[in-house]
Design a protein around this motif. Structure first.
Motif, PDB file in Angstrom:
ATOM      1  N   ARG A 261       0.779  -1.419   0.602  1.00  0.00           N
ATOM      2  CA  ARG A 261       0.143  -0.325  -0.280  1.00  0.00           C
ATOM      3  C   ARG A 261       0.677   1.365   0.118  1.00  0.00           C
ATOM      4  NH1 ARG A 261      -4.434  -2.003   0.693  1.00  0.00           N
ATOM      5  NH2 ARG A 261      -4.997  -3.943   2.113  1.00  0.00           N
ATOM      6  N   TYR A 262       0.220   2.272  -0.263  1.00  0.00           N
ATOM      7  CA  TYR A 262       1.798   3.511  -0.756  1.00  0.00           C
ATOM      8  C   TYR A 262       0.390   4.142   0.474  1.00  0.00           C
ATOM      9  CZ  TYR A 262      -0.264   4.514  -5.547  1.00  0.00           C
ATOM     10  OH  TYR A 262      -0.709   3.633  -6.819  1.00  0.00           O
ATOM     11  N   GLY A 263       1.145   5.472   0.354  1.00  0.00           N
ATOM     12  CA  GLY A 263       0.339   7.029   0.647  1.00  0.00           C
ATOM     13  C   GLY A 263      -0.084   7.477  -0.831  1.00  0.00           C
ATOM     14  N   ILE A 264      -1.388   8.386  -0.138  1.00  0.00           N
ATOM     15  CA  ILE A 264      -1.986   8.891  -1.205  1.00  0.00           C
ATOM     16  C   ILE A 264      -2.368  10.717  -0.369  1.00  0.00           C
ATOM     17  CG2 ILE A 264      -3.904   9.294  -2.946  1.00  0.00           C
ATOM     18  CD1 ILE A 264      -3.910   5.961  -2.909  1.00  0.00           C
ATOM     19  N   SER A 265      -2.035  11.978  -1.122  1.00  0.00           N
ATOM     20  CA  SER A 265      -2.278  12.910  -0.507  1.00  0.00           C
ATOM     21  C   SER A 265      -2.586  13.511  -1.999  1.00  0.00           C
ATOM     22  CB  SER A 265      -1.176  13.776  -0.162  1.00  0.00           C
ATOM     23  OG  SER A 265      -0.718  12.316   1.725  1.00  0.00           O
ATOM     24  N   ARG A 266      -3.509  14.698  -1.628  1.00  0.00           N
ATOM     25  CA  ARG A 266      -4.101  15.764  -2.395  1.00  0.00           C
ATOM     26  C   ARG A 266      -3.847  17.212  -1.892  1.00  0.00           C
ATOM     27  NH1 ARG A 266      -8.833  18.890  -2.572  1.00  0.00           N
ATOM     28  NH2 ARG A 266      -9.564  16.576  -0.684  1.00  0.00           N
ATOM     29  N   TRP A 267      -2.448  17.514  -2.336  1.00  0.00           N
ATOM     30  CA  TRP A 267      -2.653  19.088  -2.526  1.00  0.00           C
ATOM     31  C   TRP A 267      -4.160  19.871  -2.696  1.00  0.00           C
ATOM     32  CZ3 TRP A 267       2.588  20.032  -1.143  1.00  0.00           C
ATOM     33  CH2 TRP A 267       2.694  21.219  -1.086  1.00  0.00           C
ATOM     34  N   LYS A 268      -3.736  20.335  -0.618  1.00  0.00           N
ATOM     35  CA  LYS A 268      -5.358  21.628  -0.867  1.00  0.00           C
ATOM     36  C   LYS A 268      -5.108  22.729  -1.797  1.00  0.00           C
ATOM     37  CE  LYS A 268      -5.382  20.920   3.966  1.00  0.00           C
ATOM     38  NZ  LYS A 268      -4.953  21.278   5.234  1.00  0.00           N
ATOM     39  N   ASP A 269      -5.684  22.928  -3.178  1.00  0.00           N
ATOM     40  CA  ASP A 269      -5.852  23.760  -3.917  1.00  0.00           C
ATOM     41  C   ASP A 269      -5.418  25.452  -3.646  1.00  0.00           C
ATOM     42  OD1 ASP A 269      -6.021  24.315  -6.683  1.00  0.00           O
ATOM     43  OD2 ASP A 269      -8.069  25.465  -7.036  1.00  0.00           O
ATOM     44  N   GLY A 270      -4.444  26.156  -4.116  1.00  0.00           N
ATOM     45  CA  GLY A 270      -3.924  26.812  -3.451  1.00  0.00           C
ATOM     46  C   GLY A 270      -2.537  27.271  -2.737  1.00  0.00           C
ATOM     47  N   GLU A 271      -2.924  26.875  -1.351  1.00  0.00           N
ATOM     48  CA  GLU A 271      -1.968  26.263  -0.790  1.00  0.00           C
ATOM     49  C   GLU A 271       0.015  26.088  -1.715  1.00  0.00           C
ATOM     50  OE1 GLU A 271      -1.631  25.425   2.904  1.00  0.00           O
ATOM     51  OE2 GLU A 271      -4.131  26.177   2.719  1.00  0.00           O
TER      52      GLU A 271
END
Ligand SMILES: C[S@@+](CC[C@H](N)C(=O)[O-])C[C@H]1O[C@@H](n2cnc3c(N)ncnc32)[C@H](O)[C@@H]1O
Length: 437
Positions: A411-421
């Motif tokens: 399993r690998y980690g998944i992150s979504r960048w907070k738009d605009g940060e």
């Protein structure tokens, strides 16, 4: 080919330019604009593109993925699309300060997506998932130890019932009941030892999964005594300020590259594997170079030249070129990157696929498609962080979540960048809705 004359020819190249330029068709001129605050005595530089004809002095050691698009940049200003803006980045408060300080989860510039399979905690008895199991009543307490010994050699014991206790005591009758196996492992009643006077086995329903909370333990144990395994706290690894800065720099590279390739009419889809932040991981992975890749489907007319696949291929080429044949063990066995089976993988060790991205983080402009999500899994990536979710094609949370599937051995980690940060936004990264990244 167009050449910039006059003052325009004085700008040197930088891969982190402070001046952007666009072509003004009305006046037939090139407009240069500073793209961030410029310090006194700071040289003004533009970005020539990535097909440089000289050894640049300030370029970080970035290795570009194999197939590049048509030449763009200084020598071919005529290719430039003037509707594509260079991204600009202000300073960012979050990354200023003690680099070792751990940033609270809710202040991180990205949202982490859970990749352990959902295991909903049942609050009601009727929602508990159950399976059928063979059990036998053992009327005489003295027979229990013998039966447990027999079970060990019977071939009935396996991990499918490891979340359950073996014996259920009936308080009122003083009869114990022994769990033999699941009916899915033996359709017929299991044969018992001949020398034990026991009644015939029968079937009961038992909980399918371990209890994760006290409430669930109580409910499940009313069916059959169940083991308790509270969820681990702090499931996600903490991120320091310095590491967030590293991620920010990586995302800036992603956006600059996306802008640059968009000028050539390519999909603005980019995958970037920077040198690891931690020295120990840098050493273990032997990644002394960053790998930057982009989508080349249009320029190569090849439907599989997705940015992620290009990046993985470039990592493989880099490893082959540096003669790195040693395997790299995962450094963090508790992270989502660990091999869930805990079993060594001789086959993978031979073909080297398991260590291509072991312990590495991949930064992506877009959520990868199912094919790329699977390739990331196969390469044992530690984690990915992407900017734009792909609602119709994404394999990391949108239409599917590949590392969350039951039965996968990594399993690998998944992150979504907070738009605009930090000025990192989806603006300019738009692709057709049905496009896969
Ligand atoms: C249009 S000129 C730029 C201005 C030139 N440096 C001057 O002083 O007139 C382009 C040339 O500058 C040099 N150059 C520009 N950026 C550079 C960089 N980052 N590193 C090394 N050489 C660079 C290369 O030789 C390139 O062919």
């Amino acid at each position: 080919m167009a050449l910039a004359l006059g003052l325009g020819s004085l700008f040197n190249h930088s891969d982190s330019p402070n001046v952007s330029f666009s072509i003004d068709a009305d006046t037939d001129s090139i407009r240069y604009t500073t793209s961030r605050a410029v310090l006194p005595d700071e040289e003004l530089c533009i970005f020539y593109g990535d097909n440089l004809w000289f050894d640049p002095v300030d370029m970080k050691s970035i290795q570009y993925a194999i197939e590049k698009g048509p030449e763009h940049g200084w020598g071919s200003l005529s290719h430039l699309r003037d509707d594509v803006r260079n991204p600009t980045f202000e300073t960012w408060q979050l990354v200023e300060g003690d680099p070792d300080e751990i940033i609270p989860e809710d202040k991180l510039p990205f949202v982490r997506i859970k990749t352990t399979p959902d295991d909903p905690e049942e609050e009601e008895l009727f929602t508990i998932q159950t399976v059928e199991a063979w059990v036998v009543d053992v009327p005489d307490q003295r027979q229990i130890a013998t039966m447990l010994r027999w079970l060990r050699t019977s071939g009935l014991e396996d991990s499918s019932v490891s979340h359950l206790k073996r014996i259920r005591k009936n308080q009122s009758s003083n009869i114990s009941t022994l769990l033999l196996c699941l009916t899915s492992n033996s359709a017929d009643p299991p044969a018992l030892p001949n020398d034990m006077e026991l009644p015939a086995p029968y079937v009961v329903r038992v909980p399918k999964l371990v209890a994760l909370t006290q409430a669930s333990l109580k409910l499940k144990s009313s069916l059959w005594p169940t083991n308790y395994a509270p969820k681990r706290k702090g499931e996600f690894e903490g991120w320091s300020r310095g590491k967030v800065r590293w991620a920010w720099e990586a995302m800036k590279t992603v956006l600059r590259e996306a802008t640059s390739i968009k000028r050539n009419g390519e999909h603005p889809i980019v995958a970037y594997v920077p040198e690891p932040y931690d020295e120990a991981i840098k050493e273990a992975t032997q990644m002394q170079k960053a790998i930057l890749a982009h989508d080349t489907r249009r320029t190569t007319s090849h439907p599989l030249r997705h940015a992620t696949l290009n990046a993985i291929r470039a990592v493989a080429d880099y490893r082959a070129a540096t003669g790195d044949e040693e395997t790299v063990p995962p450094l963090d066995n508790d992270s989502p990157s660990s091999n869930l089976t805990g079993v060594k993988e001789p086959e993978e060790r031979r073909n080297g696929s398991h260590y291509l991205l072991t312990s590495l983080t991949v930064f992506l402009s877009h959520e990868p498609c199912i094919m790329c999500s699977m390739a990331l899994l196969h390469s044992r990536v530690k984690e990915i962080i992407y900017i734009t979710p792909m609602k119709k094609t994404g394999g990391c949370g949108s239409i599917a979540c590949i590392p969350k599937l039951e039965g996968v051995n990594h399993r690998y980690g998944i992150s979504r960048w907070k738009d605009g940060e930090g000025g990192i936004s989806m603006e300019g990264l738009e692709v057709d809705e049905g496009e896969d990244a």
